[in-house]
Motif scaffolding. Structure first.
Motif, short mmCIF file in Angstrom:
data_model
loop_
_atom_site.label_atom_id
_atom_site.label_comp_id
_atom_site.label_asym_id
_atom_site.label_seq_id
_atom_site.Cartn_x
_atom_site.Cartn_y
_atom_site.Cartn_z
N GLU A 35 0.87 -1.18 0.00
CA GLU A 35 0.00 0.00 0.00
C GLU A 35 0.90 1.23 0.00
O GLU A 35 1.69 1.42 0.93
CB GLU A 35 -0.90 -0.01 1.23
CG GLU A 35 -1.83 1.20 1.33
CD GLU A 35 -2.65 1.17 2.59
OE1 GLU A 35 -2.27 1.83 3.58
OE2 GLU A 35 -3.67 0.44 2.61
N THR B 31 -1.20 8.29 -1.04
CA THR B 31 -1.75 8.24 -2.41
C THR B 31 -3.27 8.32 -2.43
O THR B 31 -3.91 7.87 -3.37
CB THR B 31 -1.29 6.96 -3.11
OG1 THR B 31 -1.61 5.82 -2.30
CG2 THR B 31 0.21 6.98 -3.37
N THR C 281 -7.46 8.21 -1.01
CA THR C 281 -8.41 7.25 -0.45
C THR C 281 -9.34 6.76 -1.56
O THR C 281 -10.01 7.57 -2.19
CB THR C 281 -9.25 7.90 0.66
OG1 THR C 281 -8.38 8.44 1.66
CG2 THR C 281 -10.18 6.90 1.31
N PRO D 145 -6.11 4.13 -1.03
CA PRO D 145 -4.72 4.28 -1.47
C PRO D 145 -4.39 3.34 -2.63
O PRO D 145 -5.08 2.35 -2.87
CB PRO D 145 -3.91 3.93 -0.22
CG PRO D 145 -4.81 3.03 0.56
CD PRO D 145 -6.20 3.49 0.31
N ARG E 268 -6.33 0.83 -7.54
CA ARG E 268 -6.92 1.74 -6.56
C ARG E 268 -8.34 1.23 -6.30
O ARG E 268 -9.20 1.29 -7.17
CB ARG E 268 -6.97 3.18 -7.06
CG ARG E 268 -7.45 4.16 -5.95
CD ARG E 268 -7.66 5.56 -6.48
NE ARG E 268 -6.46 6.25 -6.87
CZ ARG E 268 -5.62 6.85 -6.03
NH1 ARG E 268 -5.85 6.80 -4.72
NH2 ARG E 268 -4.55 7.49 -6.48
#
Length: 207
Positions: free
Chosen positions: A122, A126, A128, A130, A175
């Motif tokens: 993870e 980056t 939500t 991630p 994602r």
């Protein structure tokens, strides 16, 4: 005497008195149209449409294998979640090559899936949900929950047979449930071609 007083009255009063005596209504005074007051506040400006942010920030500090490995098979996202496609990229590398984290993150999984070693990270900062990047087939050297720094080794490339013509690393990126192109993590300086290298020339005298 009475006549002199009547003549001494102002002309306006005289006309009013005459109209009252005759029963006629006084002439209305002409009305002057008033200008409409200016608007107190101007309408707010319409904001220009903003460009949506890129779904993948170019945060990679290194390739997962090698310096600029050959891409044996590129990203080919499936039309539907269960359709055929290629949910990542295949990078050429020899078996036993170190596999490195492309950016800082945390190990979500390190183990075997369908007989192949898999490491999933993870990536830090980056959004939500991630970004998650995956490497396989890999013999993991990390465990679940480990905090990883950029370019840190997470395992070695396994010689497991795959669909590549030679040993290769499958590098994926997601994602949430959406598959993304992992090459988008690479900034221009990493994804560009390797610089030219000057090779020694034999038989030429030095100046």
């Amino acid at each position: 005497m009475h006549v002199n007083r009547f003549l001494a009255l102002p002309l306006g009063l005289l006309l009013t008195a005459t109209a009252s005596a005759s029963g006629a209504a006084p002439a209305p005074s002409p009305s002057v149209p008033s200008a409409s007051p200016p608007s107190a506040t101007a309408p707010p400006p319409v904001p220009a449409p903003s460009r949506p942010p890129s779904p993948v920030p170019a945060i990679a500090r290194s390739w997962p294998v090698g310096i600029r490995p050959s891409v044996l098979r590129g990203w080919d996202p499936p039309a539907t979640p269960y359709a055929r496609g290629h949910r990542g990229v295949d990078l050429a590398a020899p078996a036993g090559a170190p596999v490195r984290a492309v950016a800082a993150g945390r190990v979500l999984f390190a183990g075997r899936v369908a007989g192949r070693g898999v490491v999933s990270l993870e990536l830090t900062g980056t959004g939500t949900p991630p970004l998650r990047t995956t490497y396989e087939p890999v013999a993991p050297s990390v465990t679940e929950g480990d905090e990883i720094t950029p370019a840190q080794p997470v395992g070695t490339l396994s010689p497991t047979a795959s669909h590549c013509p030679t040993a290769c690393l499958h590098w994926g990126l997601r994602r949430g449930e959406a598959y993304l192109n992992p090459l988008s993590l690479l900034p221009a300086g990493l994804s560009a071609r390797a610089p030219s290298r000057l090779l020694p020339v034999l038989g030429v005298p030095l100046p």
